[in-house]
Scaffold this motif. Structure first.
Motif, short mmCIF file in Angstrom:
data_model
loop_
_atom_site.label_atom_id
_atom_site.label_comp_id
_atom_site.label_asym_id
_atom_site.label_seq_id
_atom_site.Cartn_x
_atom_site.Cartn_y
_atom_site.Cartn_z
N THR A 129 0.86 -1.19 0.00
CA THR A 129 0.00 0.00 0.00
C THR A 129 0.89 1.23 0.00
O THR A 129 1.70 1.41 0.91
CB THR A 129 -0.92 0.02 1.23
OG1 THR A 129 -1.75 -1.15 1.21
CG2 THR A 129 -1.81 1.25 1.22
N SER A 130 0.75 2.04 -1.02
CA SER A 130 1.65 3.18 -1.21
C SER A 130 1.46 4.24 -0.13
O SER A 130 0.45 4.28 0.58
CB SER A 130 1.41 3.82 -2.59
OG SER A 130 0.23 4.61 -2.58
N VAL A 272 -2.88 -3.27 -10.04
CA VAL A 272 -3.03 -1.98 -9.38
C VAL A 272 -4.48 -1.84 -8.94
O VAL A 272 -5.39 -1.91 -9.77
CB VAL A 272 -2.63 -0.82 -10.30
CG1 VAL A 272 -2.87 0.53 -9.63
CG2 VAL A 272 -1.18 -0.96 -10.74
N THR A 273 -4.69 -1.65 -7.65
CA THR A 273 -6.05 -1.56 -7.11
C THR A 273 -6.30 -0.17 -6.54
O THR A 273 -5.52 0.32 -5.73
CB THR A 273 -6.27 -2.62 -6.01
OG1 THR A 273 -6.02 -3.92 -6.56
CG2 THR A 273 -7.70 -2.57 -5.48
N LEU A 274 -7.40 0.44 -6.97
CA LEU A 274 -7.84 1.74 -6.48
C LEU A 274 -9.12 1.53 -5.66
O LEU A 274 -10.00 0.77 -6.07
CB LEU A 274 -8.13 2.69 -7.64
CG LEU A 274 -7.02 2.85 -8.69
CD1 LEU A 274 -7.49 3.74 -9.83
CD2 LEU A 274 -5.76 3.41 -8.06
N ARG A 275 -9.21 2.23 -4.52
CA ARG A 275 -10.37 2.10 -3.65
C ARG A 275 -10.97 3.48 -3.40
O ARG A 275 -10.24 4.42 -3.04
CB ARG A 275 -10.00 1.45 -2.32
CG ARG A 275 -9.53 0.01 -2.44
CD ARG A 275 -9.21 -0.57 -1.07
NE ARG A 275 -8.74 -1.95 -1.16
CZ ARG A 275 -8.33 -2.67 -0.13
NH1 ARG A 275 -8.33 -2.13 1.09
NH2 ARG A 275 -7.92 -3.91 -0.29
N ALA A 276 -12.26 3.58 -3.58
CA ALA A 276 -12.94 4.85 -3.33
C ALA A 276 -12.76 5.27 -1.88
O ALA A 276 -12.89 4.45 -0.97
CB ALA A 276 -14.42 4.72 -3.66
N GLY A 277 -12.45 6.54 -1.68
CA GLY A 277 -12.29 7.06 -0.33
C GLY A 277 -10.91 6.87 0.26
O GLY A 277 -10.63 7.37 1.36
N ASP A 278 -10.03 6.14 -0.41
CA ASP A 278 -8.66 5.93 0.06
C ASP A 278 -7.71 6.40 -1.02
O ASP A 278 -7.65 5.80 -2.10
CB ASP A 278 -8.43 4.45 0.38
CG ASP A 278 -7.06 4.20 1.03
OD1 ASP A 278 -6.23 5.13 1.05
OD2 ASP A 278 -6.83 3.08 1.51
N PRO A 279 -6.96 7.47 -0.78
CA PRO A 279 -6.08 7.99 -1.83
C PRO A 279 -4.90 7.08 -2.14
O PRO A 279 -4.30 7.19 -3.22
CB PRO A 279 -5.59 9.32 -1.25
CG PRO A 279 -5.70 9.15 0.23
CD PRO A 279 -6.90 8.29 0.44
N ARG A 280 -4.56 6.18 -1.23
CA ARG A 280 -3.40 5.32 -1.45
C ARG A 280 -3.69 4.27 -2.52
O ARG A 280 -4.84 3.93 -2.78
CB ARG A 280 -3.00 4.65 -0.14
CG ARG A 280 -2.59 5.63 0.94
CD ARG A 280 -2.46 4.96 2.29
NE ARG A 280 -3.73 4.33 2.69
CZ ARG A 280 -3.85 3.52 3.73
NH1 ARG A 280 -2.79 3.21 4.46
NH2 ARG A 280 -5.03 3.01 4.02
#
Length: 291
Positions: A129-130, A272-280
């Motif tokens: 997690t970046s 690469v996984t993007l999650r709503a509400g989490d900028p990381r």
């Protein structure tokens, strides 16, 4: 380095592939307690991989998490870098083989990076997690210099993907090729691109081509590290995830697949996984020990 202290074991792992011949190889030193900066740089240079990771265990943990916590430093053959994604994945898999899958936390020069390691169908997979990412515009003159160093005419840029500098632990210039053939034809002015990258504090140039809405092919010139091209670049993948989300090129919830290394004969796959509400941004992949 401590006087007369023996050199620690240097492990070799590849990240973002389950095959030793694929992905991006990294050196991993699980106990760098006795090593000074010059020795770590010398080990990285001797290995010749794009990066090597050097660990020091933190028994008291990080941010209240006790155990399975480590200080990690990353060295290319030419210099220390603040963060390296593929060496993080390689290191996490090396640790999991010794202390079991589970949660890890790494203190890096870029910030704290949690890593989760799981066992899936006989394969070990690590997900980092970046740190919190951001993107910024690049000056027209700097963009012109980058394209000139690459030998890319402006018409070879995909207009749907504006050039930007993206950060998710390290800085990367994102440039999108209009065709797969343009991406495949990589023959650049090493010294010229290196000079620009030093001036802009870039770690790699993230060259991408969009195959579909969620599938991309990528390449990463890395002259500042003394390497013509990085075979699979986790830090750049994280930065790219932040880039597409910030510019509305992917949904807030999305899973992207990045193919890298095909043109080098070292194919790898980065998720690469993007999650709503989490900028990381989360970047995951498999890995394995090399010989």
């Amino acid at each position: 380095m401590t006087t007369n202290a023996p050199l620690p074991e240097v492990l070799r792992y590849t990240a973002f592939s389950g095959e030793p011949e694929g992905g991006n190889p990294a050196g991993v030193v699980l106990d760098a307690t006795t090593l000074d900066d010059a020795t770590m740089l010398a080990i990285a240079a001797d290995l010749g991989y794009s990066e090597s990771a050097f660990l020091t265990e933190l028994p008291d943990g990080i941010d209240g998490q006790e155990g399975r916590a480590y200080d990690v430093r990353y060295f290319s053959p030419k210099a220390e870098v603040p963060f390296c994604g593929h060496a993080t994945v390689a290191t996490a898999i090396a640790l999991a083989e010794r202390i079991g899958p589970g949660e890890l936390v790494f203190s890096t020069r870029a910030g704290v990076v949690p890593v989760s390691v799981t066992q899936e169908n006989g394969n070990v997979r690590a997900t980092l997690t970046s740190v919190e990412p951001h993107i910024e515009e690049i000056a027209d003159a700097d963009l012109d210099e980058a394209l000139a160093a690459l030998g890319w005419p402006g018409a070879d840029i995909d207009p749907a993907f504006p050039p930007r500098i993206a950060f998710a632990g390290a800085r990367h210039l994102v440039l999108a090729a209009a065709t797969r053939a343009r991406l495949a034809d990589l023959a650049y002015d090493f010294a010229r691109l290196e000079a620009l990258m030093h001036r802009l504090d870039l770690t790699t140039v993230q060259l991408v081509w969009r195959e579909s809405a969620t599938v991309f092919h990528v390449r990463d010139p890395f002259p500042v590290g003394g390497v013509v091209e990085d075979p699979a670049t986790g830090a750049a993948a994280a930065a790219f995830g932040a880039y597409v989300r910030e510019l509305g090129l992917a949904p807030e919830d999305a899973v992207l697949t990045l193919h890298q290394g095909e043109d080098l004969g070292r194919p790898g796959e980065l998720t690469v996984t993007l999650r709503a509400g989490d900028p990381r941004v989360r970047v995951s992949g498999t890995g394995t020990r090399i010989g």
